[in-house]
Design a protein around this motif. Structure first.
Motif, mmCIF file in Angstrom:
data_model
loop_
_atom_site.group_PDB
_atom_site.id
_atom_site.type_symbol
_atom_site.label_atom_id
_atom_site.label_comp_id
_atom_site.label_asym_id
_atom_site.label_seq_id
_atom_site.Cartn_x
_atom_site.Cartn_y
_atom_site.Cartn_z
ATOM 1 N N GLU A 226 -44.586 21.813 44.825
ATOM 2 C CA GLU A 226 -44.095 22.992 45.546
ATOM 3 C C GLU A 226 -44.359 24.266 44.754
ATOM 4 N N ILE A 227 -44.195 24.153 43.440
ATOM 5 C CA ILE A 227 -44.486 25.327 42.601
ATOM 6 C C ILE A 227 -45.959 25.707 42.707
ATOM 7 N N ILE A 228 -46.823 24.688 42.621
ATOM 8 C CA ILE A 228 -48.272 24.955 42.706
ATOM 9 C C ILE A 228 -48.636 25.493 44.084
ATOM 10 N N ARG A 229 -48.018 24.863 45.126
ATOM 11 C CA ARG A 229 -48.299 25.334 46.486
ATOM 12 C C ARG A 229 -47.814 26.773 46.665
ATOM 13 N N GLY A 230 -46.624 27.063 46.137
ATOM 14 C CA GLY A 230 -46.109 28.435 46.242
ATOM 15 C C GLY A 230 -46.995 29.428 45.510
ATOM 16 N N GLU A 231 -47.436 28.991 44.310
ATOM 17 C CA GLU A 231 -48.327 29.874 43.561
ATOM 18 C C GLU A 231 -49.647 30.082 44.300
ATOM 19 N N ALA A 232 -50.139 28.993 44.932
ATOM 20 C CA ALA A 232 -51.394 29.124 45.695
ATOM 21 C C ALA A 232 -51.203 30.021 46.912
ATOM 22 N N ALA A 238 -51.954 37.273 48.246
ATOM 23 C CA ALA A 238 -52.403 38.434 47.481
ATOM 24 C C ALA A 238 -53.848 38.783 47.802
ATOM 25 N N ILE A 239 -54.647 37.693 47.966
ATOM 26 C CA ILE A 239 -56.055 37.931 48.321
ATOM 27 C C ILE A 239 -56.151 38.536 49.710
ATOM 28 N N PHE A 240 -55.332 37.993 50.635
ATOM 29 C CA PHE A 240 -55.332 38.551 51.998
ATOM 30 C C PHE A 240 -54.881 40.018 51.985
ATOM 31 N N ALA A 241 -53.833 40.267 51.217
ATOM 32 C CA ALA A 241 -53.332 41.645 51.156
ATOM 33 C C ALA A 241 -54.383 42.584 50.571
ATOM 34 N N GLU A 242 -55.065 42.059 49.553
ATOM 35 C CA GLU A 242 -56.110 42.887 48.938
ATOM 36 C C GLU A 242 -57.250 43.127 49.911
ATOM 37 N N ALA A 243 -57.607 42.033 50.634
ATOM 38 C CA ALA A 243 -58.689 42.185 51.620
ATOM 39 C C ALA A 243 -58.258 43.114 52.749
ATOM 40 N N GLY A 245 -56.100 45.473 52.562
ATOM 41 C CA GLY A 245 -56.077 46.858 52.099
ATOM 42 C C GLY A 245 -57.473 47.442 51.951
ATOM 43 N N ALA A 246 -58.460 46.599 51.629
ATOM 44 C CA ALA A 246 -59.829 47.092 51.441
ATOM 45 C C ALA A 246 -60.511 47.402 52.774
ATOM 46 N N ASP A 247 -60.294 46.559 53.787
ATOM 47 C CA ASP A 247 -60.953 46.763 55.088
ATOM 48 C C ASP A 247 -60.041 46.216 56.171
ATOM 49 N N PRO A 248 -59.164 47.016 56.694
ATOM 50 C CA PRO A 248 -58.215 46.543 57.708
ATOM 51 C C PRO A 248 -58.881 45.999 58.956
ATOM 52 N N GLU A 249 -59.986 46.618 59.379
ATOM 53 C CA GLU A 249 -60.662 46.158 60.586
ATOM 54 C C GLU A 249 -61.233 44.759 60.391
ATOM 55 N N PHE A 250 -61.864 44.511 59.240
ATOM 56 C CA PHE A 250 -62.426 43.179 58.964
ATOM 57 C C PHE A 250 -61.322 42.127 58.865
ATOM 58 N N PHE A 251 -60.228 42.516 58.248
ATOM 59 C CA PHE A 251 -59.117 41.573 58.135
ATOM 60 C C PHE A 251 -58.558 41.216 59.499
ATOM 61 N N GLU A 252 -58.451 42.202 60.391
ATOM 62 C CA GLU A 252 -57.955 41.941 61.747
ATOM 63 C C GLU A 252 -58.910 41.050 62.496
ATOM 64 N N PHE A 253 -60.239 41.299 62.304
ATOM 65 C CA PHE A 253 -61.249 40.464 62.937
ATOM 66 C C PHE A 253 -61.148 39.014 62.427
ATOM 67 N N TYR A 254 -60.975 38.846 61.139
ATOM 68 C CA TYR A 254 -60.869 37.501 60.553
ATOM 69 C C TYR A 254 -59.634 36.778 61.073
ATOM 70 N N ARG A 255 -58.543 37.476 61.183
ATOM 71 C CA ARG A 255 -57.330 36.859 61.693
ATOM 72 C C ARG A 255 -57.481 36.466 63.146
ATOM 73 N N SER A 256 -58.216 37.277 63.940
ATOM 74 C CA SER A 256 -58.437 36.930 65.357
ATOM 75 C C SER A 256 -59.274 35.671 65.472
ATOM 76 N N LEU A 257 -60.332 35.554 64.627
ATOM 77 C CA LEU A 257 -61.150 34.339 64.668
ATOM 78 C C LEU A 257 -60.338 33.103 64.275
ATOM 79 N N SER A 258 -59.485 33.246 63.300
ATOM 80 C CA SER A 258 -58.622 32.118 62.912
ATOM 81 C C SER A 258 -57.695 31.729 64.049
ATOM 82 N N ALA A 259 -57.171 32.731 64.775
ATOM 83 C CA ALA A 259 -56.309 32.440 65.916
ATOM 84 C C ALA A 259 -57.081 31.738 67.007
#
Length: 289
Positions: A226-232, A238-243, A245-259
């Motif tokens: 659980e600790i490792i999973r939480g850290e992951a 953090a990576i998603f947040a960074e992504a 923050g870097a390109d909100p439009e691309f992040f929204e597009f990626y989330r739509s494809l995942s959906a």
């Protein structure tokens, strides 16, 4: 002729008298010279001896160490556990003159009957003063010495010297054997039951310890996972947040494809949506809004 006839019988008589007056004592024996049943001389050294013919006689006794088996006798030690004892004694004739006075013409046979009586009495007396465990233990050498020492004085009155007394066998009476075997079997079965109970208790203790160890190991493994999973997850977020923050439009597009991938699984997927739903915005146009 008549003279030689008279001399010849005289010579024969003289020779016979001389021969009958001489006797030989072997190194393995002692001899008594008796005159009318009374001891007049003792010959203990090996060699030639002399006696008066017709008046005196020679009685020989064995000078070697003799052995006497005592008939099995039953003794009762202090713990009232009856035992049958089989013993033997080694002895020798120490004083032949006293021996003759004590046993008379009975000789060794009469002496052994009286010696048996002495040894049986002293054996019962000594073994009756100790427990059966003492008789059956390695300490019985001391008991044999006590029996010998107790019998020495009375045997000395017979002209005998007791050299050693040994217990050959010490058994239970035949009528007590089965009861003793049953008691021994019951004791062994009780000991076996106790051992099995102790073994079962130890097995349960080991099993409980193993089960607790398993629970502890599994719990620790789950905690670490659980600790490792939480850290992951935190790293992923953090990576998603960074992504994001870097390109909100691309992040929204990626989330739509995942959906889309999660929602449109299988060969028979049906979705009821309004035509102007934002869910399919990236499917309606080539350019993201």
């Amino acid at each position: 002729m008549r003279k030689s006839t008279i001399i010849l019988p005289i010579v024969v008589i003289v020779i016979a008298a001389v021969l009958s007056s001489v006797f030989i004592v072997d190194e393995r024996e002692k001899a008594l010279i008796l005159q009318f049943g009374r001891v007049v001389d003792v010959k203990e050294e090996p060699g030639l001896g002399f006696k008066i013919p017709l008046i005196q006689e020679v009685v020989r006794y064995d000078d070697r160490i003799l052995s006497r088996d005592i008939d099995p006798l039953e003794v009762t030690p202090l713990d009232d556990r009856r035992l049958v004892v089989d013993a033997f004694a080694r002895y020798r004739i120490a004083d032949v003159e006293q021996f003759r006075q004590a046993v008379g013409v009975g000789g060794i046979a009469a002496a052994e009957v009286r010696l048996d009586s002495i040894l049986r009495s002293k054996t019962r007396e000594i073994l009756g003063s100790v427990s059966s465990n003492d008789i059956l233990s390695s300490d019985r050498a001391t008991l044999m010495l006590r029996i010998r020492n107790a019998a020495i004085f009375e045997a000395r009155a017979l002209g005998l010297e007791i050299i050693d007394v040994r217990l050959k066998r010490t058994d239970l009476p035949r009528e007590n054997l089965q009861a003793t075997f049953d008691r021994m079997r019951a004791e062994r079965e009780r000991e076996a039951t106790d051992e099995r109970a102790r073994g079962a208790e130890a097995a349960q203790r080991i099993q409980a310890q193993a089960d607790r160890t398993v629970v502890e190991l599994v719990s620790d493994a789950k905690r670490q996972s659980e600790i490792i999973r939480g850290e992951a997850d935190a790293r992923r977020n953090a990576i998603f947040a960074e992504a994001f923050g870097a390109d909100p439009e691309f992040f929204e597009f990626y989330r739509s494809l995942s959906a889309y991938r999660q929602s449109l699984q299988g060969s028979n997927t049906t979705m009821v949506l309004s035509p102007d739903s934002e869910f399919f915005d990236y499917l309606e146009t080539d350019q993201p809004r």
